[in-house]
Design a protein around this motif. Structure first.
Motif, short mmCIF file in Angstrom:
data_model
loop_
_atom_site.label_atom_id
_atom_site.label_comp_id
_atom_site.label_asym_id
_atom_site.label_seq_id
_atom_site.Cartn_x
_atom_site.Cartn_y
_atom_site.Cartn_z
N UNK A 48 87.61 71.03 30.13
CA UNK A 48 88.26 70.21 29.10
C UNK A 48 87.20 69.59 28.18
N UNK A 49 86.09 69.17 28.75
CA UNK A 49 85.02 68.60 27.93
C UNK A 49 84.48 69.67 26.98
N UNK A 50 84.33 70.89 27.49
CA UNK A 50 83.73 71.96 26.70
C UNK A 50 84.69 72.54 25.67
N UNK A 51 85.91 72.92 26.12
CA UNK A 51 86.83 73.65 25.24
C UNK A 51 87.72 72.74 24.40
N UNK A 52 88.03 71.55 24.93
CA UNK A 52 88.94 70.66 24.21
C UNK A 52 88.21 69.49 23.57
N UNK A 53 86.90 69.44 23.73
CA UNK A 53 86.10 68.41 23.07
C UNK A 53 86.29 67.01 23.62
N UNK A 54 86.70 66.90 24.89
CA UNK A 54 86.90 65.57 25.46
C UNK A 54 85.55 64.87 25.67
N UNK A 55 85.52 63.58 25.33
CA UNK A 55 84.31 62.80 25.52
C UNK A 55 84.59 61.65 26.48
N UNK A 56 83.58 60.87 26.79
CA UNK A 56 83.72 59.81 27.79
C UNK A 56 84.75 58.77 27.38
#
Length: 279
Positions: free
Chosen positions: A124-132
């Motif tokens: 999700x962090x990589x493909x959907x651009x989720x950040x902290x």
């Protein structure tokens, strides 16, 4: 011959650590979990077959996280088969409702029978651009709604090679747990370089990272950190599950590919259930 000696040493270390940990009250006080993350896999017939064949254990908490469209059928199958298995979502939005096309709210997950939700997975962090910041909002929303978030953290291969593992884990933990005053969450340590690669971290290396994670949670929460379950994920399978159980700060596993079929997932559950019986 080399592999035989290596396996002998690994088993000796595992058994020695297991015996040493047998008298510790701390690990008994933390819940043990075996969580399956199906990701974007499986279908209706495969789901029916899985829940018909899977066993459950009273010694560990078993959670299965299917794709969203399979959650409700999974709920019906669990009830029909009378299995002691909980459901979890693979993602959730931080808002109660609204104009968020393609997203799923906590209430929707709960209506489909979910008690848990995976948040901050590396994919999700990589493909959907989720950040902290986004992950933190999702964690807050899940806890507020009564879902238990399974918060994923982990370093990439590049970060590992640059000796940045602890820095990355600390940043992700402080980001995800910012202004969280509840201990109703689970941490899943998934080194990105081990996810789906077949290159699992050694139990000893995983334990080292888990111990560091618990020390950081202690900085954030104080003594409540001793009650937080920390799971290992990354190419976990039926062959290496028992080795991870033997480690002091590893309270379960988050399983990917090996959770798609009942037999290997059952064997992973059995490895952890057997360990709990021996405590």
């Amino acid at each position: 011959m080399e592999h035989s000696i290596e396996n002998y040493i690994k088993n000796l270390v595992r058994d020695t650590i297991g015996q040493a940990l047998g008298g510790l009250q701390l690990q008994k006080d933390r819940q043990t979990y075996v969580v399956g993350n199906w990701k974007m896999n499986n279908n209706f017939s495969g789901t029916a077959e899985f829940f018909q064949e899977i066993n459950s254990s009273n010694n560990v908490s078993v959670v299965v996280c299917p794709p969203t469209h399979l959650l409700y059928p999974a709920q019906l199958l669990i009830k029909q088969q009378k299995k002691s298995i909980a459901l979890g979502g693979q993602n959730v939005h931080w808002a109660d409702r609204g104009a968020y096309t393609g997203e799923t709210s906590t209430s929707m997950l709960q209506e489909m029978g979910c008690e848990y939700v995976i948040i901050g997975h590396s994919e999700r962090r990589q493909y959907a651009g989720e950040n902290d910041e986004m992950i933190n909002m999702k964690v807050k929303q899940a806890i507020k709604s009564g879902l238990t978030p399974i918060v994923c953290i982990g370093e990439t291969l590049e970060e590992k090679n640059l000796l940045q593992t602890e820095q990355v884990l600390k940043t992700q933990l402080f980001g995800a747990l910012k202004e969280i005053d509840s201990s109703q969450f689970i941490i899943a340590y998934e080194p990105v370089w081990a996810i789906g690669t077949g290159q699992s971290a050694s139990p000893e290396l995983a334990q080292q990272s888990h111990a560091y994670i618990r020390s950081v949670i202690t900085q954030i929460m104080g003594q409540d950190a001793d009650t937080i379950s920390i799971l290992y994920g990354g190419s976990v399978n039926e062959k290496n599950a028992a080795d991870f159980y033997a480690m002091e700060d590893i309270d379960g596993v988050l399983v990917g590919g090996a959770s798609l079929k009942a037999k290997p997932f059952d064997e992973i559950i059995a490895a952890f259930a057997k360990g709990e019986q021996n405590l």
